[in-house]
Design an enzyme around this catalytic site. Structure first.
Site, mmCIF file in Angstrom:
data_model
loop_
_atom_site.group_PDB
_atom_site.id
_atom_site.type_symbol
_atom_site.label_atom_id
_atom_site.label_comp_id
_atom_site.label_asym_id
_atom_site.label_seq_id
_atom_site.Cartn_x
_atom_site.Cartn_y
_atom_site.Cartn_z
ATOM 1 N N PHE A 113 0.850 -1.185 0.000
ATOM 2 C CA PHE A 113 0.000 0.000 0.000
ATOM 3 C C PHE A 113 0.891 1.242 0.000
ATOM 4 C CE2 PHE A 113 -4.618 0.835 0.807
ATOM 5 C CZ PHE A 113 -5.102 -0.317 0.228
ATOM 6 N N HIS A 231 -7.938 11.319 -2.659
ATOM 7 C CA HIS A 231 -7.427 10.004 -3.037
ATOM 8 C C HIS A 231 -7.021 10.062 -4.508
ATOM 9 C CE1 HIS A 231 -7.282 5.713 -3.864
ATOM 10 N NE2 HIS A 231 -7.446 5.455 -2.575
ATOM 11 N N LEU A 241 -14.622 5.338 -5.592
ATOM 12 C CA LEU A 241 -13.242 4.965 -5.292
ATOM 13 C C LEU A 241 -12.778 3.757 -6.106
ATOM 14 C CD1 LEU A 241 -10.839 5.492 -3.261
ATOM 15 C CD2 LEU A 241 -11.709 3.499 -2.063
ATOM 16 N N GLU A 244 -6.735 1.740 -3.569
ATOM 17 C CA GLU A 244 -5.281 1.785 -3.674
ATOM 18 C C GLU A 244 -4.711 0.372 -3.818
ATOM 19 O OE1 GLU A 244 -3.510 4.824 -1.244
ATOM 20 O OE2 GLU A 244 -2.023 3.411 -0.489
ATOM 21 N N ARG A 275 -0.507 9.415 -0.525
ATOM 22 C CA ARG A 275 -1.630 9.900 -1.345
ATOM 23 C C ARG A 275 -1.530 11.377 -1.703
ATOM 24 N NH1 ARG A 275 -6.569 6.539 1.578
ATOM 25 N NH2 ARG A 275 -5.999 4.580 0.585
ATOM 26 N N HIS A 342 -11.727 12.146 -0.243
ATOM 27 C CA HIS A 342 -11.858 10.790 0.262
ATOM 28 C C HIS A 342 -11.956 10.696 1.779
ATOM 29 C CE1 HIS A 342 -11.401 6.496 0.484
ATOM 30 N NE2 HIS A 342 -10.232 6.558 1.084
HETATM 31 C C1 LIG Z 1 -15.051 4.013 -0.407
HETATM 32 C C2 LIG Z 1 -14.120 3.991 0.785
HETATM 33 C C3 LIG Z 1 -13.135 3.018 0.887
HETATM 34 C C4 LIG Z 1 -12.266 3.001 1.984
HETATM 35 N N1 LIG Z 1 -11.299 2.029 2.052
HETATM 36 C C5 LIG Z 1 -10.488 1.984 3.141
HETATM 37 C C6 LIG Z 1 -9.533 0.945 3.283
HETATM 38 O O1 LIG Z 1 -9.423 0.032 2.476
HETATM 39 N N2 LIG Z 1 -8.719 0.965 4.376
HETATM 40 C C7 LIG Z 1 -8.813 1.939 5.327
HETATM 41 O O2 LIG Z 1 -8.059 1.895 6.299
HETATM 42 N N3 LIG Z 1 -9.733 2.932 5.208
HETATM 43 C C8 LIG Z 1 -10.573 2.964 4.152
HETATM 44 N N4 LIG Z 1 -11.506 3.967 4.056
HETATM 45 C C9 LIG Z 1 -11.692 4.884 5.188
HETATM 46 C C10 LIG Z 1 -12.459 4.175 6.287
HETATM 47 O O3 LIG Z 1 -13.343 3.237 5.712
HETATM 48 C C11 LIG Z 1 -13.279 5.111 7.148
HETATM 49 O O4 LIG Z 1 -12.472 6.184 7.579
HETATM 50 C C12 LIG Z 1 -13.814 4.383 8.366
HETATM 51 O O5 LIG Z 1 -14.494 3.204 7.964
HETATM 52 C C13 LIG Z 1 -14.714 5.252 9.195
HETATM 53 O O6 LIG Z 1 -15.305 4.461 10.192
HETATM 54 P P1 LIG Z 1 -16.160 5.108 11.348
HETATM 55 O O7 LIG Z 1 -16.591 3.990 12.227
HETATM 56 O O8 LIG Z 1 -15.398 6.215 11.956
HETATM 57 O O9 LIG Z 1 -17.407 5.774 10.609
HETATM 58 P P2 LIG Z 1 -18.533 5.199 9.636
HETATM 59 O O10 LIG Z 1 -18.276 3.836 9.174
HETATM 60 O O11 LIG Z 1 -18.748 6.246 8.618
HETATM 61 O O12 LIG Z 1 -19.797 5.120 10.583
HETATM 62 C C14 LIG Z 1 -20.452 6.267 11.075
HETATM 63 C C15 LIG Z 1 -21.655 5.839 11.875
HETATM 64 O O13 LIG Z 1 -22.233 6.962 12.512
HETATM 65 C C16 LIG Z 1 -23.623 6.962 12.320
HETATM 66 N N5 LIG Z 1 -24.099 8.340 12.417
HETATM 67 C C17 LIG Z 1 -23.595 9.435 11.790
HETATM 68 N N6 LIG Z 1 -24.310 10.522 12.136
HETATM 69 C C18 LIG Z 1 -25.264 10.106 12.995
HETATM 70 C C19 LIG Z 1 -26.319 10.755 13.691
HETATM 71 N N7 LIG Z 1 -26.563 12.059 13.555
HETATM 72 N N8 LIG Z 1 -27.116 10.009 14.478
HETATM 73 C C20 LIG Z 1 -26.921 8.660 14.609
HETATM 74 N N9 LIG Z 1 -25.945 8.006 13.965
HETATM 75 C C21 LIG Z 1 -25.131 8.726 13.175
HETATM 76 C C22 LIG Z 1 -23.812 6.294 10.982
HETATM 77 O O14 LIG Z 1 -25.126 5.760 10.868
HETATM 78 C C23 LIG Z 1 -22.760 5.196 11.050
HETATM 79 O O15 LIG Z 1 -23.254 4.087 11.754
HETATM 80 C C24 LIG Z 1 -12.387 3.990 2.986
HETATM 81 C C25 LIG Z 1 -13.384 4.947 2.887
HETATM 82 C C26 LIG Z 1 -14.232 4.962 1.789
HETATM 83 C C27 LIG Z 1 -15.258 6.055 1.718
#
Ligand SMILES: Cc1cc2nc3c(=O)[nH]c(=O)nc-3n(C[C@H](O)[C@H](O)[C@H](O)COP(=O)(O)OP(=O)(O)OC[C@H]3O[C@@H](n4cnc5c(N)ncnc54)[C@H](O)[C@@H]3O)c2cc1C
Length: 564
Positions: A113, A231, A241, A244, A275, A342
């Site tokens: 990566f 990204h 996306l 990577e 990136r 991203h």
């Molecule tokens: C397309 C894509 C591919 C990616 N690939 C990778 C990868 O391969 N490797 C890597 O390390 N990172 C990757 N990332 C980044 C990584 O996936 C994210 O940064 C990470 O998953 C975020 O996780 P989280 O638990 O913080 O938030 P999220 O998974 O976004 O979850 C947020 C949660 O909060 C809830 N929520 C939000 N607002 C409210 C509200 N007002 N009331 C109640 N609930 C709410 C939502 O319902 C959800 O359950 C990728 C991101 C994207 C977009």
């Protein structure tokens, strides 16, 4: 009024990992999500998660790569924790059922990566986030006696007690429109990122900065908000996306002359530089007329150099995305991509246990800024961040809760939020639509607060946001009902996006240097004398961000010139 030891807002990887840790520590837990938990944006994570598990690897090498990737803005104590705890977390996930890919010797397979000096990304094809999220959800079900799940509940505000500590949240049941107070001794924000401030973005429609704006509204500081990741490979058509993982498997970037231009900027790492470096190199090719595609605004990503069998096995999702959304068979021809929004490195400022300066309020995952990513996040370090700091926040929040009585909250916040929603629903039609304001915001941010920035563009962005804030105050909606009224939630989310975008722009104006994802054409150099520090923002009396600074923690790696 439900009352729990630990209330977790968000059920992506950070929220679910926190819930599992808190439940295992004996706490009663409520976990709320505005969508069904397995539809959180984490489900889209493709490429994998980093951990130094190879025999010839070492967590200090992972930590150094992360510090360098952050352009020396990441806090090294936090980075050391994340990287040293990574191997055990991958093993833990494996043991609870995540089917990480293995190699022919039967060991966990690792892919290359960006910005990494070794292959250290564990993966499940290109659906790693989905694989982990579903396993965590299964595990949470085992704790159904102590973990209450509130699915499709939308949090509207955090509640503070008389001493200024966090004591719960107000939420709306999306199905019925009922509003309730959730009391808790500790509250963990795990509500994800803010990609929808931009258009296009790789982020889901639900990534609307809710937690960032809610924490900021109650006085929590935000940090590193200027650092927004573009990204290098998002589909030119719609910003989807292309992981990577493709470049990790060997795919190459080509300009209109068919040349691998990365040899100019990163002769050693080529396409696998960090990136920020790759996105900038691509944008220069495009700006200087060597772009490809109908409008010349793209770059070729050539995956045909990777054996077809391997692509079909390890990159099957992007085969589908290429076919369905660009009409391209990536196993036979190059696909047109460009840099696209991203990830946000910034967020709610926390310590290494996820605690914010507000007593009882924690944050973990993309909503938080520990800061392990500093100026630029390495690919596959975000899943790791959500899991390590989600777990640590869950454990710490649970420990804190065992020592204190349940809070007594008043329901004045509930009444205010009910009234706020009634006012939005009752607005006269005639103003601009929420969607039109959101579109203008996203398009503007993508022009002025993108890979390259300058003072004039940033000042224009600031003024546009102030105008859009006024327009959003009176934007009318169509749905006046209570059942699944997404229209009214969209209006609330727009307010969050505008607060977050304002913080991003204010911080970008403040930082008069180029570091990581912030490249100022008017200040093209990194300036460690003046700017080796975090920018913290708190909400001022007038509602606008107030700037202060905090130190970058340096443990073993002094800043040096960054070359790939
Ligand atoms: C397309 C894509 C591919 C990616 N690939 C990778 C990868 O391969 N490797 C890597 O390390 N990172 C990757 N990332 C980044 C990584 O996936 C994210 O940064 C990470 O998953 C975020 O996780 P989280 O638990 O913080 O938030 P999220 O998974 O976004 O979850 C947020 C949660 O909060 C809830 N929520 C939000 N607002 C409210 C509200 N007002 N009331 C109640 N609930 C709410 C939502 O319902 C959800 O359950 C990728 C991101 C994207 C977009």
């Amino acid at each position: 009024m439900p009352s729990h030891d630990v209330l977790i807002i968000g059920a992506g990887l950070a929220g679910q990992r926190a819930a599992l840790a808190a439940a295992e520590a004996g706490a009663s837990v409520a976990i709320l999500s505005k969508v069904h938990p397995v539809r959180s944006h984490s489900v889209a994570a493709a490429g994998g998660m980093n951990a130094a598990i190879a025999l010839d690897d070492d967590w200090t090498s992972h930590a150094y790569d992360t510090v360098k990737g952050s352009d020396f803005l990441g806090d090294q104590d936090a980075i050391e924790i994340m990287c040293s705890e990574a191997p055990a977390e991958v093993m833990h996930l494996e043991h609870i059922g995540v089917t990480f890919y293995r190699n022919e010797t039967g060991h966990l397979d690792l892919r290359a990566f960006g910005g990494a000096s070794k292959k250290r990304t564990a993966y499940v094809a290109d659906i790693t986030g989905q694989a982990i999220l579903h396993v965590l959800y299964e595990q949470l079900m085992r704790h159904h006696e102590t973990v209450d799940r509130f699915e499709e509940w939308f949090v509207t505000s955090l509640i503070l007690d008389d001493d200024g500590g966090c004591a719960g949240a107000v939420a709306r049941d999306i199905r019925s429109g009922d509003m309730q107070v959730f009391n808790a001794k500790s509250v963990i924000l795990a509500s994800g990122g803010a990609g929808q401030c931009y258009k296009p973005t790789t982020n889901a429609l639900i990534c609307t900065a809710d937690g960032i704006a809610q924490a900021y509204a109650v006085g929590a500081p935000l940090m590193d908000m200027e650092m927004v990741q573009y990204h290098p490979t998002t589909l030119a058509e719609n910003g989807f996306l292309i992981t990577e993982g493709a470049r990790g498997e060997g795919a190459q970037l080509l300009n209109s002359e068919g040349r691998r231009f990365m040899e100019d900027t990163a002769p050693n790492k080529m396409e696998l530089a960090s990136r920020d470096v790759v996105s900038r190199a691509e944008q220069i090719e495009i700006n200087e007329g060597r772009g490809v595609g109908p409008d010349g605004q793209g770059i070729y990503l050539d995956i045909t150099v990777v054996p077809r069998k391997r692509v079909l096995e390890a990159l099957r999702e992007i085969v589908n995305i290429g076919r369905d959304f660009a009409g391209t068979d990536i196993t036979r021809e190059p696909i047109v991509i460009r840099p696209g929004q991203h990830y946000i490195m910034g967020g709610v400022k926390t310590d290494t246990d996820g605690a914010t300066p507000i007593t009882g309020l924690y944050a973990a995952g993309e909503v938080a800024c520990v800061s392990v990513h500093g100026g630029n996040r390495l690919g596959a370090n975000s899943l790791l961040d959500t899991l390590i700091f989600g777990r640590r926040a869950g454990e710490h929040a649970a420990r804190r809760a065992t020592n204190i009585p349940p809070p007594s909250t008043r329901d004045s916040r509930l009444r205010e939020d009910v009234a706020r929603i009634d006012t939005i629903i009752a607005r006269e039609r005639g103003g601009r639509r929420v969607s039109a304001i959101k579109d203008e915001l996203g398009t503007m941010m993508n022009q002025k607060v993108a890979v390259f920035r300058d003072e004039d563009g940033l000042q224009e962005a600031r003024e546009t946001i102030l105008r859009l804030k006024e327009e959003a105050e009176v934007a009318a909606i169509d749905d006046r009902g209570t059942v699944f009224n997404q229209d009214v939630l969209g209006a609330i989310e727009l307010g969050y996006l505008l607060d977050c975008a304002q913080a991003t722009v204010v911080a970008a104006i403040e930082r008069k240097e180029s570091r990581g994802a912030q490249f100022r054409t008017d200040y093209p150099d990194r300036d460690d004398e003046e700017w080796l520090k975090h920018i913290d923002l708190t909400r001022g009396e007038d509602g606008d961000p107030e700037v202060s600074y905090s130190e970058v923690t340096i443990t073993q790696w002094q800043p040096e010139v960054r070359k790939y």
